[in-house]
Every structure is written in structure tokens, then in C-alpha cells.
Design an enzyme around this catalytic site. Structure first.
Site, mmCIF file in Angstrom:
data_model
loop_
_atom_site.group_PDB
_atom_site.id
_atom_site.type_symbol
_atom_site.label_atom_id
_atom_site.label_comp_id
_atom_site.label_asym_id
_atom_site.label_seq_id
_atom_site.Cartn_x
_atom_site.Cartn_y
_atom_site.Cartn_z
ATOM 1 N N PHE A 71 0.718 3.564 6.883
ATOM 2 C CA PHE A 71 -0.596 3.745 7.502
ATOM 3 C C PHE A 71 -1.660 3.409 6.469
ATOM 4 O O PHE A 71 -1.643 3.928 5.358
ATOM 5 C CB PHE A 71 -0.753 5.197 7.964
ATOM 6 C CG PHE A 71 -2.090 5.509 8.568
ATOM 7 C CD1 PHE A 71 -2.403 5.077 9.841
ATOM 8 C CD2 PHE A 71 -3.027 6.243 7.861
ATOM 9 C CE1 PHE A 71 -3.643 5.374 10.416
ATOM 10 C CE2 PHE A 71 -4.261 6.548 8.410
ATOM 11 C CZ PHE A 71 -4.565 6.116 9.688
ATOM 12 N N ILE A 72 -2.585 2.521 6.845
ATOM 13 C CA ILE A 72 -3.629 2.082 5.926
ATOM 14 C C ILE A 72 -4.984 2.359 6.557
ATOM 15 O O ILE A 72 -5.242 1.960 7.695
ATOM 16 C CB ILE A 72 -3.492 0.577 5.601
ATOM 17 C CG1 ILE A 72 -2.129 0.300 4.972
ATOM 18 C CG2 ILE A 72 -4.631 0.120 4.686
ATOM 19 C CD1 ILE A 72 -1.776 -1.164 4.879
ATOM 20 N N ALA A 122 -9.247 2.783 5.090
ATOM 21 C CA ALA A 122 -10.226 2.873 4.008
ATOM 22 C C ALA A 122 -10.759 4.299 4.017
ATOM 23 O O ALA A 122 -11.485 4.684 4.929
ATOM 24 C CB ALA A 122 -11.341 1.859 4.215
ATOM 25 N N HIS A 181 0.839 -1.199 0.000
ATOM 26 C CA HIS A 181 0.000 0.000 0.000
ATOM 27 C C HIS A 181 0.873 1.247 0.000
ATOM 28 O O HIS A 181 1.925 1.284 0.642
ATOM 29 C CB HIS A 181 -0.937 0.008 1.210
ATOM 30 C CG HIS A 181 -2.116 -0.880 1.018
ATOM 31 N ND1 HIS A 181 -3.349 -0.412 0.652
ATOM 32 C CD2 HIS A 181 -2.235 -2.218 1.104
ATOM 33 C CE1 HIS A 181 -4.176 -1.424 0.527
ATOM 34 N NE2 HIS A 181 -3.535 -2.537 0.796
ATOM 35 N N PRO A 182 0.413 2.291 -0.690
ATOM 36 C CA PRO A 182 1.184 3.541 -0.721
ATOM 37 C C PRO A 182 0.954 4.366 0.538
ATOM 38 O O PRO A 182 -0.053 4.209 1.226
ATOM 39 C CB PRO A 182 0.610 4.267 -1.938
ATOM 40 C CG PRO A 182 -0.822 3.814 -1.964
ATOM 41 C CD PRO A 182 -0.781 2.354 -1.525
ATOM 42 N N SER A 185 -6.038 3.468 -5.878
ATOM 43 C CA SER A 185 -5.481 4.277 -4.795
ATOM 44 C C SER A 185 -5.602 5.770 -5.106
ATOM 45 O O SER A 185 -5.935 6.568 -4.230
ATOM 46 C CB SER A 185 -4.019 3.914 -4.532
ATOM 47 O OG SER A 185 -3.930 2.631 -3.949
#
Length: 165
Positions: free
Chosen positions: A115-116, A118, A63-64, A80
Site C-alpha cells: 500500500f502506497i 503520500a 516501497h516499504p 521513508s
């Protein structure tokens, strides 16, 4: 009849840069027609949860950063890019961008993955608040929170691609 390669091509990016999850879901026989968001999400999440911890960590690391270098360079995946733009992360003030950059660095240093969250339905203030709260989590709690967020992101992506059951 669903063809493996077609399934992997269509759903291999639902879990960011991790087509092995779609491959395993198909190979496990968990995919049947008609395809619905619920069926595909359940099948993909089953394989994500069954993956080894290093594999799940790899998914997290794929994930970016939010509003990070890839976003600035225009190198995010289409999903993304759209998700971050929808939350206003492409329109940060210089001060907000500096705060995101600072938090991205501290978070990645502490946890070993970006950091992820939604972001759909959230604005940049919501995201910044969650960022500031979660950076104090233990590594175990944050790994659990991040993997739950990855599954939520997958659900949101699938819901835009397929009907629900």
C-alpha cells in the site's frame, strides 16, 4: 554543468530504490540548470510513465509496508522513515499496529505490491481510512492510484530538496 553521476546520486532515490528513472531522465536530455523541483519532477515522471509495466511494478514493490517489518527493524530509507514518523506511524498502539499488519498482508496479497500513500499532512487515522477504502479497488484502479501516489511522494521529496519554478 550537471554531471550525470552527481544527478543520479542526488535524485536516484526520489523514486524509492529506483535510480534507473533518474538515469533515464538525465540521458533523455530533460535536465537543465537551474534545477527546480518542477523541472526535475517532470523529467522523472516522464521516465516513470514511459517505463514498462513490470518496471513500474518494481518501483511500487520497492516501497516499504507502512509501519511494517522494515520500520520495526529500523531498515527504512531516511526519506521513508521521516515520512512515516511524520504521520505518527512510529507511535502506533498495539491495536493499530495489528490492524496495519493485517491490512498490509491482505493488500499485498491482493495487489502484489505494498500500500502506497503520500503520508505528508496525514495522520494515522487518515492513512488507515484510505487503506480500508482502497483495499476494495480493482487491481487496475489500484495500480493507477499507487503510481499516482508514487509521483506525489516524488514531488514532496523534490520540493524539500529544490526550489519550485
Amino acid at each position: 554543468m550537471i554531471v550525470r553521476q552527481d544527478f543520479v546520486t542526488r535524485f536516484g532515490g526520489v523514486f524509492e530504490h529506483s535510480p534507473f528513472i533518474a538515469e533515464r531522465a538525465f540521458d533523455a536530455g530533460a535536465i537543465s540548470e537551474p534545477l527546480t523541483a518542477n523541472v526535475v519532477h517532470d523529467a522523472l515522471c516522464t521516465q516513470f510513465r514511459a517505463a514498462s509495466e513490470p518496471e513500474r511494478l518494481g518501483v511500487l514493490r520497492a516501497h516499504p509496508d507502512l509501519a511494517g517489518k522494515l520500520a520495526i527493524a529500523g531498515e527504512l530509507t531516511e526519506d521513508s522513515r521521516n515520512e512515516q514518523a511524520g504521520a505518527g506511524l512510529d507511535r502506533l498502539s498495539p491495536e493499530e499496529h495489528a490492524r496495519f499488519t493485517e491490512l498490509n498482508s491482505a493488500y499485498t496479497q491482493k495487489f502484489g505490491f505494498p500500500f502506497i500513500i503520500a503520508v505528508k499532512g496525514l495522520n494515522r487515522q487518515d492513512i488507515l481510512s484510505a487503506f480500508e477504502n482502497r483495499i476494495d479497488n480493482s487491481p487496475e484502479d489500484e495500480f493507477s492510484t499507487a503510481t499516482a501516489q508514487v509521483e506525489k511522494i516524488a514531488w514532496l521529496r523534490l520540493s524539500s530538496m529544490l526550489p519550485s519554478a
